[in-house]
Design an enzyme around this catalytic site. Structure first.
Site, short mmCIF file in Angstrom:
data_model
loop_
_atom_site.label_atom_id
_atom_site.label_comp_id
_atom_site.label_asym_id
_atom_site.label_seq_id
_atom_site.Cartn_x
_atom_site.Cartn_y
_atom_site.Cartn_z
N SER A 1 100.51 -20.71 57.27
CA SER A 1 101.96 -20.57 57.06
C SER A 1 102.52 -19.69 58.15
O SER A 1 102.00 -18.59 58.41
CB SER A 1 102.24 -19.90 55.70
OG SER A 1 101.86 -20.73 54.65
N ASP B 1 89.29 -22.18 46.85
CA ASP B 1 89.63 -21.47 48.08
C ASP B 1 89.19 -20.01 47.93
O ASP B 1 89.50 -19.37 46.92
CB ASP B 1 91.15 -21.57 48.25
CG ASP B 1 91.65 -21.00 49.56
OD1 ASP B 1 90.91 -21.06 50.55
OD2 ASP B 1 92.80 -20.50 49.58
N HIS B 2 88.49 -19.48 48.90
CA HIS B 2 88.05 -18.07 48.89
C HIS B 2 87.31 -17.66 47.63
O HIS B 2 87.60 -16.62 47.04
CB HIS B 2 89.24 -17.12 49.12
CG HIS B 2 89.81 -17.23 50.48
ND1 HIS B 2 89.16 -16.75 51.60
CD2 HIS B 2 90.97 -17.78 50.92
CE1 HIS B 2 89.90 -17.01 52.67
NE2 HIS B 2 90.98 -17.64 52.30
N ALA C 1 99.41 -21.89 52.06
CA ALA C 1 99.67 -21.35 50.71
C ALA C 1 101.05 -20.69 50.64
O ALA C 1 101.93 -21.13 49.90
CB ALA C 1 98.59 -20.35 50.33
N THR C 2 101.25 -19.64 51.45
CA THR C 2 102.45 -18.81 51.33
C THR C 2 103.74 -19.64 51.40
O THR C 2 104.65 -19.47 50.58
CB THR C 2 102.46 -17.76 52.47
OG1 THR C 2 101.26 -16.99 52.34
CG2 THR C 2 103.66 -16.84 52.37
N ASN D 1 94.86 -24.91 56.13
CA ASN D 1 95.28 -24.37 54.84
C ASN D 1 96.70 -23.82 54.85
O ASN D 1 97.04 -23.03 55.74
CB ASN D 1 94.38 -23.18 54.46
CG ASN D 1 92.97 -23.57 54.10
OD1 ASN D 1 92.59 -24.74 54.16
ND2 ASN D 1 92.18 -22.59 53.70
N HIS E 1 92.59 -21.04 58.46
CA HIS E 1 93.22 -20.34 57.34
C HIS E 1 94.47 -19.61 57.84
O HIS E 1 94.62 -19.36 59.04
CB HIS E 1 92.25 -19.31 56.75
CG HIS E 1 91.23 -19.90 55.83
ND1 HIS E 1 91.21 -19.65 54.48
CD2 HIS E 1 90.20 -20.76 56.06
CE1 HIS E 1 90.20 -20.32 53.92
NE2 HIS E 1 89.57 -21.00 54.87
N GLY E 2 95.33 -19.22 56.89
CA GLY E 2 96.50 -18.40 57.24
C GLY E 2 97.50 -19.14 58.10
O GLY E 2 98.05 -18.59 59.06
N HIS F 1 96.64 -14.33 56.40
CA HIS F 1 97.31 -14.87 55.21
C HIS F 1 98.62 -14.14 55.00
O HIS F 1 98.75 -12.97 55.35
CB HIS F 1 96.43 -14.67 53.97
CG HIS F 1 95.12 -15.41 54.05
ND1 HIS F 1 93.95 -14.79 54.36
CD2 HIS F 1 94.82 -16.72 53.86
CE1 HIS F 1 92.96 -15.69 54.34
NE2 HIS F 1 93.47 -16.87 54.05
#
Ligand code: 13P
Length: 283
Positions: A210, A82-83, A231-232, A229, A207-208, A179
């Site tokens: 959450s 990722d990234h 993550a947080t 995606n 993306h981003g 994000h």
């Protein structure tokens, strides 16, 4: 079932109008939690690591863990970078056995993003590994909006040129997400997905995610987002599980005990996300 590339998963998601969840993993407990959720949901799944996570544990360790878990799983599993922040990072993960690579040149000028992305695509495609790239800027921690005249959102015409010139397999397009934890609810330009889709036919990546309301995520998927995606919120779920366990059991010093509590929280969270993404039963 199998360790697969993201190419076949994202094309299936595009055809059948759902999204594959891509979950950022930080340690062995996250890996187990995400794969356990995918098995329970019979959903295809992508596990991914950022360059920051790869400072904590090497890509060969994540690749080995996820490959081994995939061999024992009943669903298709992808290990994705990722990234990726440079050609070198992308190649470290490629050589470690990742089955999907993102190169993120979105902070660079357009021509440099094209050049960098093209070089990663050439290297990865030689071994059949698909590449995700980013055009436009997702805000938050990744944000670096230094040029006031740069729109942070993906320009549809530029997206078409970018995809044609790079040969990339999937594209992260910026529609207003960021994000990290949102201080105020994000305002999304969902029509931009339609505008890019009119000119670009490869799968799109959100993306981003959450903190983005579920109805908004569903709308983005209807319009063409095929990989989503998170993550947080996984980090928050894990840490909350560990904290709660230790608060209730202050005498415990066995990491397996509180690790299992974090794992259970991440698994529950991922199952909830899979419901929203429409990927349950799609394995
Ligand atoms: P969040 O941390 O906002 O979920 O974003 C995840 C992401 O897009 C990883 O690339």
């Amino acid at each position: 079932m199998s360790f697969v590339t993201s190419r076949e998963l994202l094309l299936d998601a595009q055809t059948r109008h759902y999204a594959v969840g891509a979950f950022n993993v930080e340690n062995m407990e996250f890996v187990q939690a995400v794969i356990a959720a995918a098995e329970e949901a019979q959903a295809p799944v992508i596990l991914q690591t950022t360059p920051g996570t790869l400072k904590y544990a090497k890509p060969w360790l994540f690749a080995a863990m996820v490959k081994a878990a995939a061999e024992h799983a009943s669903v298709p599993v992808v290990m994705h970078l990722d990234h990726g922040d440079s050609f070198d990072t992308a190649m470290r993960c490629f050589r470690a056995g990742y089955s999907s690579i993102m190169i993120d040149g979105s902070k660079q000028p357009f021509e440099e993003n094209v050049r960098l992305t093209r070089s990663v695509v050439e290297a990865c495609h030689s071994a059949g590994i698909p590449v995700e790239a980013e055009l436009g800027k997702v805000g938050g921690k990744e944000d670096d909006l230094v040029n006031a005249d740069d729109s942070p959102y993906t320009d549809p015409g530029q997206a078409r040129e970018f995809v044609e010139r790079t040969g990339v397999d999937s594209l992260a397009i910026a529609i207003g997400t960021a994000h990290g934890v949102y201080k105020v609810p994000p305002v999304l330009d969902v029509e931009r997905i339609d505008a890019v889709k009119r000119l670009v036919s490869i799968p799109f990546v959100l993306h981003g995610t959450s903190g983005v309301p579920d109805d908004k995520v569903r709308d983005c998927i209807r319009r063409g987002m095929c990989k989503v995606n998170y993550a947080t919120d996984l980090r928050i779920a894990y840490t909350q599980g560990v904290k709660d366990y230790i608060a209730k059991n202050p005498e415990v010093f066995d990491p397996k005990k509180y690790g299992a509590a974090g794992l259970a929280n991440v698994k529950q969270y991922v199952l909830g996300r899979m419901e929203v993404l429409g990927c349950i039963g799609k394995a």
